[in-house]
Design a protein around this motif. Structure first.
Motif, short mmCIF file in Angstrom:
data_model
loop_
_atom_site.label_atom_id
_atom_site.label_comp_id
_atom_site.label_asym_id
_atom_site.label_seq_id
_atom_site.Cartn_x
_atom_site.Cartn_y
_atom_site.Cartn_z
N GLY A 188 0.86 -1.06 -0.03
CA GLY A 188 -0.09 0.06 0.11
C GLY A 188 0.91 1.43 0.13
O GLY A 188 2.09 1.41 0.35
N GLY A 189 0.25 2.35 -0.35
CA GLY A 189 0.98 3.59 -0.38
C GLY A 189 1.98 4.05 -1.38
O GLY A 189 1.90 3.01 -2.38
N TRP A 190 2.41 4.97 -1.52
CA TRP A 190 3.58 5.35 -2.72
C TRP A 190 5.01 5.40 -1.94
O TRP A 190 5.13 6.08 -1.01
N ASP A 191 5.95 4.69 -2.46
CA ASP A 191 7.25 4.95 -2.14
C ASP A 191 8.02 5.68 -3.16
O ASP A 191 8.50 4.89 -4.04
N PRO A 192 8.32 6.74 -2.98
CA PRO A 192 9.33 7.55 -3.74
C PRO A 192 10.38 7.19 -3.96
O PRO A 192 11.31 7.45 -5.28
N ARG A 242 11.36 3.72 -4.34
CA ARG A 242 11.23 2.30 -4.76
C ARG A 242 12.29 1.93 -5.89
O ARG A 242 12.65 0.92 -5.65
N ASP A 243 12.14 2.71 -6.75
CA ASP A 243 13.10 2.44 -7.92
C ASP A 243 14.30 3.32 -7.89
O ASP A 243 14.86 3.25 -9.11
N TRP A 244 14.76 3.60 -6.85
CA TRP A 244 15.59 4.79 -6.66
C TRP A 244 17.01 4.07 -6.81
O TRP A 244 17.07 2.98 -6.09
N ASP A 245 17.97 4.46 -7.67
CA ASP A 245 19.34 3.84 -7.62
C ASP A 245 20.37 4.68 -7.14
O ASP A 245 20.80 5.64 -7.70
N ALA A 246 20.94 4.34 -6.01
CA ALA A 246 21.79 5.28 -5.34
C ALA A 246 23.25 5.31 -6.26
O ALA A 246 23.79 6.41 -6.16
N SER A 247 23.50 4.45 -6.78
CA SER A 247 24.76 4.54 -7.83
C SER A 247 24.41 5.34 -9.03
O SER A 247 25.51 6.11 -9.68
N ARG A 248 23.50 5.74 -9.39
CA ARG A 248 23.07 6.63 -10.43
C ARG A 248 22.70 8.21 -9.82
O ARG A 248 22.52 9.22 -10.69
N GLY A 249 22.68 8.26 -8.61
CA GLY A 249 22.16 9.64 -7.85
C GLY A 249 21.07 10.07 -7.91
O GLY A 249 20.36 10.90 -7.68
#
Length: 53
Positions: A40-44, A46-53
């Motif tokens: 449930g909910g929205w996770d901003p 979720r698809d973030w890649d720390a190696s890409r900044g």
């Protein structure tokens, strides 16, 4: 931009109503007639890649 407004207020120019927020009920949320089993909910992040900044 997504925003919520009290039902007593008018929606500002430029916004389009796409749904309503309701109090949680005893019945489950249904998607195509079946109970929703996903997260449930929205996770901003979720698809973030720390190696890409």
């Amino acid at each position: 931009m997504l925003a919520t407004f009290p039902t007593t207020d008018s929606v500002p120019d430029g916004f389009t109503i796409i749904g309503v927020v309701r109090e949680r009920a005893a019945a489950p949320v249904l998607v195509d007639g079946a109970p929703f089993e996903g997260a449930g909910g929205w996770d901003p992040y979720r698809d973030w890649d720390a190696s890409r900044g």
